[in-house]
Write a protein that holds these residues in place. Structure first.
Motif, PDB file in Angstrom:
ATOM      1  N   MET A   1       0.846  -1.196   0.000  1.00  0.00           N
ATOM      2  CA  MET A   1       0.000   0.000   0.000  1.00  0.00           C
ATOM      3  C   MET A   1       0.884   1.250   0.000  1.00  0.00           C
ATOM      4  O   MET A   1       1.852   1.335   0.754  1.00  0.00           O
ATOM      5  N   LYS A   2       0.540   2.196  -0.850  1.00  0.00           N
ATOM      6  CA  LYS A   2       1.321   3.417  -0.949  1.00  0.00           C
ATOM      7  C   LYS A   2       1.229   4.235   0.329  1.00  0.00           C
ATOM      8  O   LYS A   2       0.148   4.431   0.893  1.00  0.00           O
ATOM      9  N   ARG A   3       2.371   4.723   0.793  1.00  0.00           N
ATOM     10  CA  ARG A   3       2.391   5.625   1.946  1.00  0.00           C
ATOM     11  C   ARG A   3       1.939   7.018   1.524  1.00  0.00           C
ATOM     12  O   ARG A   3       2.242   7.471   0.411  1.00  0.00           O
ATOM     13  N   PRO A   4       1.241   7.744   2.402  1.00  0.00           N
ATOM     14  CA  PRO A   4       0.823   9.100   2.053  1.00  0.00           C
ATOM     15  C   PRO A   4       1.989  10.036   1.755  1.00  0.00           C
ATOM     16  O   PRO A   4       1.825  11.016   1.022  1.00  0.00           O
ATOM     17  N   ASP A   5       3.176   9.765   2.325  1.00  0.00           N
ATOM     18  CA  ASP A   5       4.313  10.658   2.094  1.00  0.00           C
ATOM     19  C   ASP A   5       5.162  10.241   0.894  1.00  0.00           C
ATOM     20  O   ASP A   5       6.211  10.827   0.639  1.00  0.00           O
ATOM     21  N   ALA A   6       4.738   9.230   0.135  1.00  0.00           N
ATOM     22  CA  ALA A   6       5.518   8.762  -1.008  1.00  0.00           C
ATOM     23  C   ALA A   6       5.453   9.769  -2.151  1.00  0.00           C
ATOM     24  O   ALA A   6       4.371  10.262  -2.490  1.00  0.00           O
ATOM     25  N   PRO A   7       6.592  10.090  -2.781  1.00  0.00           N
ATOM     26  CA  PRO A   7       6.548  10.967  -3.960  1.00  0.00           C
ATOM     27  C   PRO A   7       5.902  10.251  -5.139  1.00  0.00           C
ATOM     28  O   PRO A   7       5.750   9.015  -5.129  1.00  0.00           O
ATOM     29  N   PRO A   8       5.496  10.986  -6.176  1.00  0.00           N
ATOM     30  CA  PRO A   8       4.614  10.428  -7.210  1.00  0.00           C
ATOM     31  C   PRO A   8       5.119   9.157  -7.889  1.00  0.00           C
ATOM     32  O   PRO A   8       4.352   8.197  -8.053  1.00  0.00           O
ATOM     33  N   LEU A   9       6.376   9.105  -8.282  1.00  0.00           N
ATOM     34  CA  LEU A   9       6.846   7.962  -9.053  1.00  0.00           C
ATOM     35  C   LEU A   9       7.311   6.802  -8.178  1.00  0.00           C
ATOM     36  O   LEU A   9       7.829   5.809  -8.684  1.00  0.00           O
ATOM     37  N   ALA A  10       7.097   6.903  -6.869  1.00  0.00           N
ATOM     38  CA  ALA A  10       7.306   5.751  -5.991  1.00  0.00           C
ATOM     39  C   ALA A  10       6.181   4.737  -6.150  1.00  0.00           C
ATOM     40  O   ALA A  10       6.312   3.585  -5.724  1.00  0.00           O
ATOM     41  N   THR A  11       5.086   5.158  -6.739  1.00  0.00           N
ATOM     42  CA  THR A  11       3.964   4.257  -6.994  1.00  0.00           C
ATOM     43  C   THR A  11       4.345   3.259  -8.086  1.00  0.00           C
ATOM     44  O   THR A  11       4.944   3.624  -9.097  1.00  0.00           O
ATOM     45  N   ARG A  12       3.995   2.009  -7.874  1.00  0.00           N
ATOM     46  CA  ARG A  12       4.304   0.973  -8.849  1.00  0.00           C
ATOM     47  C   ARG A  12       3.686   1.315 -10.196  1.00  0.00           C
ATOM     48  O   ARG A  12       2.583   1.871 -10.275  1.00  0.00           O
ATOM     49  N   GLY A  13       4.383   0.968 -11.271  1.00  0.00           N
ATOM     50  CA  GLY A  13       3.904   1.261 -12.610  1.00  0.00           C
ATOM     51  C   GLY A  13       2.803   0.322 -13.059  1.00  0.00           C
ATOM     52  O   GLY A  13       2.327  -0.539 -12.309  1.00  0.00           O
ATOM     53  N   THR A  14       2.428   0.432 -14.308  1.00  0.00           N
ATOM     54  CA  THR A  14       1.268  -0.299 -14.818  1.00  0.00           C
ATOM     55  C   THR A  14       1.600  -1.697 -15.330  1.00  0.00           C
ATOM     56  O   THR A  14       0.693  -2.507 -15.531  1.00  0.00           O
ATOM     57  N   TRP A  15       2.862  -1.998 -15.539  1.00  0.00           N
ATOM     58  CA  TRP A  15       3.225  -3.316 -16.056  1.00  0.00           C
ATOM     59  C   TRP A  15       3.194  -4.377 -14.959  1.00  0.00           C
ATOM     60  O   TRP A  15       3.652  -4.138 -13.838  1.00  0.00           O
ATOM     61  N   VAL A  16       2.666  -5.540 -15.288  1.00  0.00           N
ATOM     62  CA  VAL A  16       2.864  -6.731 -14.463  1.00  0.00           C
ATOM     63  C   VAL A  16       4.333  -7.125 -14.607  1.00  0.00           C
ATOM     64  O   VAL A  16       4.922  -7.011 -15.686  1.00  0.00           O
ATOM     65  N   VAL A  17       4.943  -7.572 -13.508  1.00  0.00           N
ATOM     66  CA  VAL A  17       6.378  -7.849 -13.496  1.00  0.00           C
ATOM     67  C   VAL A  17       6.631  -9.352 -13.493  1.00  0.00           C
ATOM     68  O   VAL A  17       6.054 -10.091 -12.692  1.00  0.00           O
ATOM     69  N   GLY A  18       7.501  -9.792 -14.386  1.00  0.00           N
ATOM     70  CA  GLY A  18       8.002 -11.159 -14.377  1.00  0.00           C
ATOM     71  C   GLY A  18       9.437 -11.184 -13.889  1.00  0.00           C
ATOM     72  O   GLY A  18      10.119 -10.154 -13.856  1.00  0.00           O
ATOM     73  N   VAL A  19       9.922 -12.358 -13.506  1.00  0.00           N
ATOM     74  CA  VAL A  19      11.311 -12.491 -13.056  1.00  0.00           C
ATOM     75  C   VAL A  19      11.829 -13.872 -13.430  1.00  0.00           C
ATOM     76  O   VAL A  19      11.077 -14.856 -13.414  1.00  0.00           O
ATOM     77  N   GLY A 343       6.251  17.643  -7.018  1.00  0.00           N
ATOM     78  CA  GLY A 343       5.393  16.516  -6.697  1.00  0.00           C
ATOM     79  C   GLY A 343       5.410  16.079  -5.252  1.00  0.00           C
ATOM     80  O   GLY A 343       4.561  15.277  -4.835  1.00  0.00           O
ATOM     81  N   PHE A 344       6.359  16.568  -4.462  1.00  0.00           N
ATOM     82  CA  PHE A 344       6.404  16.214  -3.039  1.00  0.00           C
ATOM     83  C   PHE A 344       5.332  16.990  -2.275  1.00  0.00           C
ATOM     84  O   PHE A 344       5.110  18.173  -2.524  1.00  0.00           O
ATOM     85  N   LYS A 345       4.697  16.327  -1.338  1.00  0.00           N
ATOM     86  CA  LYS A 345       3.687  16.978  -0.520  1.00  0.00           C
ATOM     87  C   LYS A 345       4.345  17.864   0.535  1.00  0.00           C
ATOM     88  O   LYS A 345       5.513  17.669   0.876  1.00  0.00           O
ATOM     89  N   PRO A 346       3.596  18.832   1.068  1.00  0.00           N
ATOM     90  CA  PRO A 346       4.150  19.695   2.123  1.00  0.00           C
ATOM     91  C   PRO A 346       4.702  18.865   3.283  1.00  0.00           C
ATOM     92  O   PRO A 346       4.137  17.835   3.650  1.00  0.00           O
ATOM     93  N   ARG A 347       5.829  19.268   3.799  1.00  0.00           N
ATOM     94  CA  ARG A 347       6.510  18.693   4.963  1.00  0.00           C
ATOM     95  C   ARG A 347       7.272  17.410   4.631  1.00  0.00           C
ATOM     96  O   ARG A 347       7.956  16.867   5.502  1.00  0.00           O
ATOM     97  N   THR A 348       7.182  16.912   3.390  1.00  0.00           N
ATOM     98  CA  THR A 348       7.848  15.646   3.072  1.00  0.00           C
ATOM     99  C   THR A 348       9.229  15.853   2.448  1.00  0.00           C
ATOM    100  O   THR A 348       9.869  14.866   2.065  1.00  0.00           O
ATOM    101  N   THR A 349       9.680  17.090   2.332  1.00  0.00           N
ATOM    102  CA  THR A 349      10.995  17.336   1.762  1.00  0.00           C
ATOM    103  C   THR A 349      12.089  17.462   2.831  1.00  0.00           C
ATOM    104  O   THR A 349      13.262  17.590   2.489  1.00  0.00           O
ATOM    105  N   LEU A 350      11.710  17.380   4.095  1.00  0.00           N
ATOM    106  CA  LEU A 350      12.689  17.536   5.172  1.00  0.00           C
ATOM    107  C   LEU A 350      13.761  16.455   5.054  1.00  0.00           C
ATOM    108  O   LEU A 350      13.472  15.251   4.975  1.00  0.00           O
ATOM    109  N   GLY A 351      15.024  16.880   5.026  1.00  0.00           N
ATOM    110  CA  GLY A 351      16.139  15.948   4.935  1.00  0.00           C
ATOM    111  C   GLY A 351      16.471  15.486   3.532  1.00  0.00           C
ATOM    112  O   GLY A 351      17.375  14.661   3.365  1.00  0.00           O
ATOM    113  N   VAL A 352      15.747  15.997   2.544  1.00  0.00           N
ATOM    114  CA  VAL A 352      15.943  15.583   1.143  1.00  0.00           C
ATOM    115  C   VAL A 352      16.403  16.785   0.331  1.00  0.00           C
ATOM    116  O   VAL A 352      15.710  17.801   0.296  1.00  0.00           O
ATOM    117  N   LYS A 353      17.560  16.662  -0.300  1.00  0.00           N
ATOM    118  CA  LYS A 353      18.070  17.764  -1.127  1.00  0.00           C
ATOM    119  C   LYS A 353      18.481  17.219  -2.487  1.00  0.00           C
ATOM    120  O   LYS A 353      19.222  16.236  -2.572  1.00  0.00           O
TER     121      LYS A 353
END
Length: 357
Positions: A1-19, A343-353
């Motif tokens: 499940m996606k965390r509310p503080d996850a930036p936009p492209l942290a969400t899994r893409g649309t492809w089913v993944v094989g390995v 794309g980062f939500k307010p307060r989620t950029t702390l510690g990220v440069k």
């Protein structure tokens, strides 16, 4: 499940993944055989699985979402070759490889012979300075031969720690003995262990031996080690898009010696430096709960400040943005490579440069 503080492209893409697991045998190097775990787009219903691996001497089970041995989807997909740390395994950042496959890439994570927890020796610390970049270059065509949808002419490299050095050297930044000698005159530490043997290494992967490979289009290095091995001359001639992700408190591949200098000295027009405040060497690797049973192995992947779920989301986001921009020509994804942390939500950029050229 996606965390509310996850930036936009942290969400899994649309492809089913094989390995699938491949064996890559380089007959030109005494039949050196590299095990590779390859994630790729497929079709069907996404399944869960467990990757059996180790951290140090501790067996671990890493939960994943990929369909084992599924038929690859039709089409051509950019190939990303991934290189683990020293020592490490091909599952060291499996979460990230899965994620990139869901975004439309074929990702081949190599397990370098002589660089795993079971096989690393003192001698291999030296020989791997040459062997690992050669593994990466060999794997490009061989993975594409075994996975026909992998585009061997549109390649990204992804590496962590020693693997960060390995991908930068494989992409054409040669070893420089003069630079290492100059560094070691006043800093007899870290990479200087290689100095007595460096002429032999330089003959194989030095300034006059390592060349840019036209198949390779972009390089993403996490906590890269060994910048004094390469030096300013080599890096000034390094022109590929480069993303360096580092912990500001890294005490292994130290921030000021390694990550910061790779970024500063690279001649790339498109270059990026992601710095996580107070992070040490391990914010981008898997750290399964089993390691708590053996203290020595716990320290191999532990971070004292950062929530690894959070730092992994940052790796997912920025690696996806970077490779989508430079391998898929996805301009909208490239907008997330701005210092303003789009794309980062307010307060989620702390510690990220994020810095750019």
């Amino acid at each position: 499940m996606k965390r509310p503080d996850a930036p936009p492209l942290a969400t899994r893409g649309t492809w089913v993944v094989g390995v699938k697991t491949l064996q890559l045998t380089d007959v030109s190097r005494q039949n050196r055989t590299i095990t590779a775990e390859v994630w790729y787009p497929t079709i069907g219903t996404q399944q869960s699985l467990v990757y059996e691996s180790v951290v140090g001497q501790t067996p671990v089970r890493i939960a994943g979402r990929a369909n084992r041995d599924a038929t690859p989807a039709n089409g051509r997909f950019p190939l990303i070759v991934a290189s683990h740390g020293q020592p490490g395994t091909r599952f060291q950042f499996a979460y990230l490889n899965e994620h990139l496959a869901s975004r439309g890439f074929v990702v081949a994570a190599l397990e370098h012979p002589g660089s795993t927890y079971q096989t690393l020796t003192q001698q291999n610390y030296l020989t791997s300075i040459v062997d690992r970049p050669l593994d990466i270059l060999f794997a490009i065509a061989e993975v594409a031969r075994q996975v026909p949808g992998a585009d061997a002419h549109n390649v990204g490299l992804l590496g962590y720690s020693y693997g960060g050095y390995s991908v930068i050297n494989a992409a054409g930044a040669g070893l420089d003995g003069d630079a290492l000698r100059e560094y070691c005159r006043s800093n007899n530490e870290g990479p200087c262990f290689a100095l007595p043997f460096f002429a032999q290494l330089e003959a194989q992967r030095g300034l006059n031996a390592a060349r840019p490979d036209p198949r390779i289009k972009a390089v993403f290095a996490m906590a890269p080690y060994g910048q004094p091995w390469i030096g300013a001359r080599s890096l000034a001639n390094f022109k590929l898009p480069l993303f360096v992700a580092v912990g500001e408190a890294d005490d292994v591949a130290t921030y000021r010696r390694d990550g910061l200098e790779y970024f500063r000295k690279a001649g790339s027009v498109d270059k990026y430096l992601l710095t996580l405040a107070a992070a040490q060497h391990n914010p981008f690797v898997e750290c399964p709960p089993e390691v708590r049973s053996r203290e020595e192995d716990y320290w191999r992947c532990w971070e004292p400040v950062w929530d690894l779920e959070r730092s992994h989301d940052l790796a997912r986001h920025f690696a996806a943005a970077f490779f989508m921009r430079f391998l898929q020509n996805h301009r909208e994804a490239g907008a997330f490579l701005s210092p303003g942390l789009s794309g980062f939500k307010p307060r989620t950029t702390l510690g990220v440069k994020l810095e750019t050229r």
